[in-house]
Design an enzyme around this catalytic site. Structure first.
Site, PDB file in Angstrom:
ATOM      1  N   GLY A  81      54.154  41.668  40.690  1.00 50.04           N
ATOM      2  CA  GLY A  81      53.296  40.173  40.244  1.00 50.04           C
ATOM      3  C   GLY A  81      52.270  38.993  41.465  1.00 50.04           C
ATOM      4  O   GLY A  81      52.150  40.057  41.980  1.00 50.04           O
ATOM      5  N   GLY A  83      51.385  37.831  43.607  1.00 52.60           N
ATOM      6  CA  GLY A  83      52.331  36.769  44.732  1.00 52.60           C
ATOM      7  C   GLY A  83      51.253  36.048  45.596  1.00 52.60           C
ATOM      8  O   GLY A  83      52.255  34.838  46.799  1.00 52.60           O
ATOM      9  N   ARG A  84      50.400  35.666  45.355  1.00 49.41           N
ATOM     10  CA  ARG A  84      49.427  34.335  46.155  1.00 49.41           C
ATOM     11  C   ARG A  84      48.452  34.766  45.838  1.00 49.41           C
ATOM     12  O   ARG A  84      47.216  33.748  45.784  1.00 49.41           O
ATOM     13  CB  ARG A  84      48.811  35.088  47.864  1.00 49.41           C
ATOM     14  CG  ARG A  84      48.219  36.293  47.450  1.00 49.41           C
ATOM     15  CD  ARG A  84      47.146  36.748  48.566  1.00 49.41           C
ATOM     16  NE  ARG A  84      46.362  38.167  48.118  1.00 49.41           N
ATOM     17  CZ  ARG A  84      45.694  38.513  49.430  1.00 49.41           C
ATOM     18  NH1 ARG A  84      45.613  37.701  50.687  1.00 49.41           N
ATOM     19  NH2 ARG A  84      45.300  39.702  49.663  1.00 49.41           N
ATOM     20  N   LYS A 103      42.718  32.371  44.614  1.00 50.88           N
ATOM     21  CA  LYS A 103      43.500  32.923  45.568  1.00 50.88           C
ATOM     22  C   LYS A 103      44.408  32.966  46.802  1.00 50.88           C
ATOM     23  O   LYS A 103      42.902  32.873  47.742  1.00 50.88           O
ATOM     24  CB  LYS A 103      42.567  34.683  45.620  1.00 50.88           C
ATOM     25  CG  LYS A 103      43.331  35.800  46.536  1.00 50.88           C
ATOM     26  CD  LYS A 103      42.581  37.154  45.865  1.00 50.88           C
ATOM     27  CE  LYS A 103      43.004  38.039  46.498  1.00 50.88           C
ATOM     28  NZ  LYS A 103      42.597  39.848  46.240  1.00 50.88           N
ATOM     29  N   GLY A 116      52.000  33.553  51.054  1.00 50.13           N
ATOM     30  CA  GLY A 116      51.401  33.201  49.845  1.00 50.13           C
ATOM     31  C   GLY A 116      49.643  32.979  49.958  1.00 50.13           C
ATOM     32  O   GLY A 116      49.201  32.252  49.339  1.00 50.13           O
ATOM     33  N   ARG A 173      46.489  42.875  33.366  1.00 44.64           N
ATOM     34  CA  ARG A 173      46.866  44.572  34.231  1.00 44.64           C
ATOM     35  C   ARG A 173      47.657  45.882  32.890  1.00 44.64           C
ATOM     36  O   ARG A 173      48.025  45.364  32.585  1.00 44.64           O
ATOM     37  CB  ARG A 173      46.695  44.803  36.092  1.00 44.64           C
ATOM     38  CG  ARG A 173      46.146  42.762  36.248  1.00 44.64           C
ATOM     39  CD  ARG A 173      47.753  42.944  37.799  1.00 44.64           C
ATOM     40  NE  ARG A 173      46.780  41.688  37.831  1.00 44.64           N
ATOM     41  CZ  ARG A 173      45.932  41.480  38.913  1.00 44.64           C
ATOM     42  NH1 ARG A 173      46.211  42.769  39.903  1.00 44.64           N
ATOM     43  NH2 ARG A 173      45.981  40.414  40.057  1.00 44.64           N
ATOM     44  N   ASP A 244      47.957  48.711  38.894  1.00 46.94           N
ATOM     45  CA  ASP A 244      47.834  47.106  38.836  1.00 46.94           C
ATOM     46  C   ASP A 244      47.075  46.441  39.340  1.00 46.94           C
ATOM     47  O   ASP A 244      46.766  45.108  39.510  1.00 46.94           O
ATOM     48  CB  ASP A 244      49.270  46.025  39.864  1.00 46.94           C
ATOM     49  CG  ASP A 244      48.907  46.375  41.545  1.00 46.94           C
ATOM     50  OD1 ASP A 244      49.328  47.839  41.589  1.00 46.94           O
ATOM     51  OD2 ASP A 244      49.031  45.805  41.720  1.00 46.94           O
ATOM     52  N   ASN A 245      46.018  47.127  40.271  1.00 43.97           N
ATOM     53  CA  ASN A 245      44.882  46.525  40.590  1.00 43.97           C
ATOM     54  C   ASN A 245      43.588  47.043  39.664  1.00 43.97           C
ATOM     55  O   ASN A 245      42.286  47.093  39.445  1.00 43.97           O
ATOM     56  CB  ASN A 245      44.209  47.549  41.794  1.00 43.97           C
ATOM     57  CG  ASN A 245      45.098  46.878  42.840  1.00 43.97           C
ATOM     58  OD1 ASN A 245      45.879  45.016  41.907  1.00 43.97           O
ATOM     59  ND2 ASN A 245      45.084  47.035  43.723  1.00 43.97           N
ATOM     60  N   ASP A 254      40.575  43.065  42.239  1.00 40.91           N
ATOM     61  CA  ASP A 254      41.848  42.480  43.033  1.00 40.91           C
ATOM     62  C   ASP A 254      40.920  43.942  44.526  1.00 40.91           C
ATOM     63  O   ASP A 254      41.164  44.775  44.512  1.00 40.91           O
ATOM     64  CB  ASP A 254      43.002  43.649  42.708  1.00 40.91           C
ATOM     65  CG  ASP A 254      43.440  42.719  42.693  1.00 40.91           C
ATOM     66  OD1 ASP A 254      43.626  41.240  42.830  1.00 40.91           O
ATOM     67  OD2 ASP A 254      44.808  42.730  42.366  1.00 40.91           O
TER      68      ASP A 254
END
EC number: 2.7.7.-
Length: 484
Positions: A81, A83-84, A103, A116, A173, A244-245, A254
């Site tokens: 997920g 995170g920041r 971001k 974060g 993603r 996830d990227n 990412d």
């Protein structure tokens, strides 16, 4: 900005609502006029600064962090997920909607004990690479701005926090689909819901049924193959190709410890956290397929395996064909109409022999390609020859190249065409590092100059010649860490 909130309103189980935590003493470090036009913005303002730094609400925004999972360095992590990164919604622009994300906007339920935050150096690097790739013609997310602060954060040492304002056609993603297949078992209805949303938002010409799902997955395979062909042709190493990227739209996404090649190395590793070279430059095509296989695995509850395999089998062909198109342009070779597999293989071998020569002779990847803009292809003597140590090996290659090239009637036009596809300026890691050091010292001029040069990577820009040079000894092959 004018927003719509389709993801927020239609997929409530796919995110957690969370509000950004403002950074202290926010100030603009960088701004992209080109990206601003995408969402109908003009100039940076104080009101916008307060909103995008998390110190005031942005009108129309719905703040949320998405949930997903992913394979990281080959192993499955069931819950990741944002995170920041905090998404404001989809901002409307003249050519469609773009997700706006902060971001470094603060902790979220998915921060996993992190703060974060993003540090200034990583925010600047993401801004620069987003701009660089876009102007090189490589599909990518965009960066609207970097906002600096005087807020201390700790990584290996104390640094300052910053926010990258990222624009993306979508933040969906591969890992979104993995989450609702593996981590939330028995949630095939969620997979279908996500698929239908994806098709309606980004593939409106496809129907929300099995035929549409199959066509969509094939498109994802082809778009991913084309993206990685771009990376291999331009000499770009992403560094962290976790699932996830990976964007389902085939955009570069990412950015962390990325690098553009300086001296050509087929298996260059740009990530300090990847000692075994899983994500080395030359491994990227294979990893692209591996990641698509993981996506296919996640889709088996809704798409038959035979159909997924049939689409995956198209990956290599799509990759090779797009790579050949890009590399033939770099070399000035005519596209072959209805080329045979044997002819394609001959061209791949010609290209491969040249990159092997580059590596053996420790040549700079981008600068060597740029030299084709000075080459007289009709001459038996190549101006490239003096760059090589093994002259006999180069001569053999050059003779084969001239045979494949054929007769060039307009040398000047041919040279101009080479300069239009072989960039003079790339984002070398040492240039980014010099700009970051200057920002730390309160000097934004080097960052602004580098940004402007990267907006026209194919232009001569003779006043900026120093930015096209090979890196100094300290800047050769810089390897970055995932710390950001």
């Amino acid at each position: 900005m004018k927003f719509k909130q389709d993801f927020f309103t239609q997929l409530p189980e796919f995110y957690a609502q969370v509000y950004p935590q403002g950074i202290s003493n926010p100030h603009w470090l960088a701004w992209s006029e080109d990206a601003a036009k995408l969402i109908d913005l003009q100039q940076p303002t104080d009101v916008l600064l307060k909103g995008l730094s998390g110190n005031a609400a942005v009108e129309g925004a719905s703040y949320y962090a998405q949930v997903y999972s992913g394979h990281q360095f080959g192993g499955y992590t069931p819950r990741l997920g944002d995170g920041r990164s905090i998404i404001l919604g989809e901002a409307l622009g003249p050519q469609g909607a773009w997700d706006v994300a902060l971001k470094g906007g603060g902790p979220t339920p998915y921060s996993r004990h992190g703060d974060g935050r993003a540090v200034m150096r990583s925010a600047v690097r993401e801004f620069l690479v987003s701009e660089a790739l876009h102007h090189l013609g490589v599909p990518t997310t965009r960066a609207l701005a970097v906002i600096g602060s005087d807020m201390p954060v700790w990584r290996e040492s104390q640094e300052t926090a910053a926010i990258t304002v990222r624009l993306a056609r979508s933040h969906i993603r591969f890992g979104h689909f993995e989450f609702f297949c593996h981590s939330e078992r028995g949630q095939a209805d969620k997979l279908t819901q996500l698929l239908n949303f994806t098709l309606k938002q980004h593939y409106p010409h496809l129907s929300c049924d099995l035929a549409g799902y199959k066509a969509w997955f094939l498109q994802v395979v082809q778009d991913t193959a084309k993206l990685i062909a771009h990376w291999q042709a331009i000499g770009f190493a992403h560094g962290v190709m976790n699932t996830d990227n990976m964007s389902i739209l085939g955009d570069s996404f990412d950015f962390g410890p990325f690098a553009f090649l300086d001296t050509f190395q087929e298996y260059f590793i740009c990530n300090h956290s990847d000692p075994e070279g899983r994500y080395a430059f030359g491994q990227q095509p294979g990893i692209g397929l591996w990641n698509l296989q993981r996506l296919a695995q996640a889709l088996t509850p809704v798409i038959p395996s035979d159909d997924l395999i049939a689409a995956l089998n198209q990956y290599q062909h799509a990759l090779v064909q797009h790579y050949l198109m890009l590399m033939r342009a770099k070399l000035g070779l005519a596209e072959r109409a209805d080329s045979t597999a044997e002819q394609d293989q001959q061209d791949l071998e010609l290209i491969g022999r040249f990159t092997v020569l580059m590596e053996k002779n420790q040549l700079d990847y981008s600068n060597t390609w740029r030299r084709f803009g000075q080459l007289d292809p009709s001459s038996a003597h190549s101006s490239l020859r003096d760059d090589f140590i093994d002259l006999n090996e180069f001569d053999v290659w050059y003779q084969a190249y001239q045979v494949r090239l054929g007769k060039v009637t307009d040398v000047e036009a041919w040279q101009q065409a080479r300069n239009s596809v072989n960039p003079k300026y790339i984002l070398r890691n040492y240039l980014a590092q010099e700009a970051i050091i200057a920002v730390e010292e309160g000097n934004l001029a080097p960052l602004e100059r580098l940004h402007q040069v990267l907006r026209q990577p194919f232009a001569e820009q003779v006043e900026h010649e120093d930015l096209a040079k090979r890196p100094p000894d300290w800047g050769q092959g810089l390897i970055m860490s995932c710390s950001s």
